[in-house]
Design a protein around this motif. Structure first.
Motif, PDB file in Angstrom:
ATOM      1  N   SER A 141       0.834  -1.211   0.000  1.00  0.00           N
ATOM      2  CA  SER A 141       0.000   0.000   0.000  1.00  0.00           C
ATOM      3  C   SER A 141       0.861   1.251   0.000  1.00  0.00           C
ATOM      4  O   SER A 141       1.910   1.290   0.658  1.00  0.00           O
ATOM      5  N   GLU A 189       1.332   4.485   1.744  1.00  0.00           N
ATOM      6  CA  GLU A 189       0.953   4.870   3.113  1.00  0.00           C
ATOM      7  C   GLU A 189       1.129   6.376   3.325  1.00  0.00           C
ATOM      8  O   GLU A 189       0.197   7.072   3.720  1.00  0.00           O
ATOM      9  N   ARG A 228      -9.710  -5.148   1.946  1.00  0.00           N
ATOM     10  CA  ARG A 228      -9.299  -5.915   3.128  1.00  0.00           C
ATOM     11  C   ARG A 228     -10.371  -6.932   3.489  1.00  0.00           C
ATOM     12  O   ARG A 228     -11.573  -6.664   3.346  1.00  0.00           O
ATOM     13  N   PHE A 284      -6.498  -0.987   7.488  1.00  0.00           N
ATOM     14  CA  PHE A 284      -6.178   0.141   6.606  1.00  0.00           C
ATOM     15  C   PHE A 284      -6.744  -0.149   5.214  1.00  0.00           C
ATOM     16  O   PHE A 284      -6.335  -1.116   4.573  1.00  0.00           O
ATOM     17  N   GLU A 285      -7.662   0.677   4.747  1.00  0.00           N
ATOM     18  CA  GLU A 285      -8.330   0.386   3.465  1.00  0.00           C
ATOM     19  C   GLU A 285      -7.784   1.218   2.304  1.00  0.00           C
ATOM     20  O   GLU A 285      -8.422   1.359   1.271  1.00  0.00           O
ATOM     21  N   ILE A 323      -5.055   4.667   1.121  1.00  0.00           N
ATOM     22  CA  ILE A 323      -4.982   6.108   1.348  1.00  0.00           C
ATOM     23  C   ILE A 323      -5.954   6.859   0.426  1.00  0.00           C
ATOM     24  O   ILE A 323      -6.338   7.992   0.700  1.00  0.00           O
ATOM     25  N   TRP A 332       1.800  -0.926   6.784  1.00  0.00           N
ATOM     26  CA  TRP A 332       0.403  -0.855   7.230  1.00  0.00           C
ATOM     27  C   TRP A 332      -0.437  -2.018   6.714  1.00  0.00           C
ATOM     28  O   TRP A 332      -1.581  -2.190   7.135  1.00  0.00           O
ATOM     29  N   SER A 333       0.085  -2.760   5.747  1.00  0.00           N
ATOM     30  CA  SER A 333      -0.602  -3.975   5.270  1.00  0.00           C
ATOM     31  C   SER A 333       0.467  -4.951   4.792  1.00  0.00           C
ATOM     32  O   SER A 333       1.538  -4.532   4.329  1.00  0.00           O
TER      33      SER A 333
END
Ligand code: PEP
Ligand code: MN
Length: 262
Positions: free
Chosen positions: A25, A27, A55, A61-62, A64, A236-237
């Motif tokens: 991702s 971020e 997700r 976290f979907e 930004i 974050w993922s």
């Protein structure tokens, strides 16, 4: 293989493997730029980053969102790399095109949904952009080929597929089972379609990126799409499967590329 360069992107070396790398991702602008510059210094020409993240469960976290597309534009201006991101809806397509993204990919959860794929295909009518189609999460070859056909029928012919493994209830060594016979059968059915392997999502662990990449090369795959992050442990993922640009460089240099009959 000679055609690969013209099929996908002019100016990209058609030597096997074509490499796409970048974080799971986008971020922050700093994380995107730091990772991109490091990858560019190591010769990577195509940068990936997820802007909208599908997700499994809510609360994670979907992605930004649109803000991150400007960062990818910045990557392109600063490093000269091509940029690639995932699209799952018509709006994603419009935003990605508006911000000059060079390559789109369709994620595994989207490929499993013909309505979603058709919506993307309709949004892309009349647009000439490479589209990479991941296999569906379930091991359904016809659904995968059907998604390719939907995009092809919308007039997009610069296509490739990505093998990212298939989910199963019992997780053992792999996050997603490779079931190599399925992409091999796809290649038998659609021999002119370049095929990438995504060792990051198959393995789910960074130590599996190297052996899975080698396996893909031994099977004659054309390219690799690998998740790489400047600080994987803080991602974050998908933090367990991301490798630093340095580690990626090492993995790629260790690959043995043998001639194949493909
Ligand atoms: C990704 O590439 O980050 C991703 C979400 O992959 P997949 O669609 O293969 O799960
Ligand atoms: Mn990911």
């Amino acid at each position: 293989m000679e055609d690969l360069q013209s099929i996908l992107l002019p100016g990209i070396d058609s030597k096997r493997p074509i490499i796409i790398a970048g974080p799971c991702s986008a971020e922050t602008e700093e994380q995107v730029m730091t990772t991109a510059k490091s990858l560019a210094e190591r010769g990577i020409k195509i940068f990936r980053a997820g802007i909208w993240k599908p997700r499994t469960k809510p609360g994670g976290f979907e992605g930004i969102g649109v803000e991150g597309l400007a960062w990818l534009k910045h990557v392109k201006e600063e490093t000269g790399m091509y940029t690639a991101t995932e699209v799952a809806t018509e709006r994603h397509v419009f935003e990605a095109l508006k911000h000059g993204i060079d390559i789109l990919w369709i994620g595994a959860r989207t490929t499993a949904n013909p309505f979603a794929v058709q919506e993307i295909a309709n949004a892309l009518k009349g647009v000439d952009i490479p589209v990479l189609i991941k296999n569906p999460v379930n091991p359904d070859l016809e659904l995968w080929i059907g998604a390719v056909e939907r995009i092809y029928n919308a007039g997009l012919h610069r296509l490739a597929v990505i093998h990212r493994g298939f989910s199963s209830y019992d997780k053992q060594l792999y996050r997603n089972m490779p079931q190599w016979h399925i992409p091999i059968e796809l290649r038998r059915r659609l021999p002119n379609l370049p095929i990438f392997c995504d060792p990051s999502h198959i393995g789910g662990k960074r130590e599996l990126v190297a052996p899975l990449s080698q396996q893909a090369m031994d099977l004659g795959f054309d390219g690799l799409i690998v998740e790489s992050h400047c600080d994987p442990d803080c991602a974050w993922s998908d933090k367990n499967q991301q490798v630093t640009p340095d580690a990626l460089d090492y993995i790629l240099n260790m690959l043995v590329i043998r001639e194949t009959t493909q």
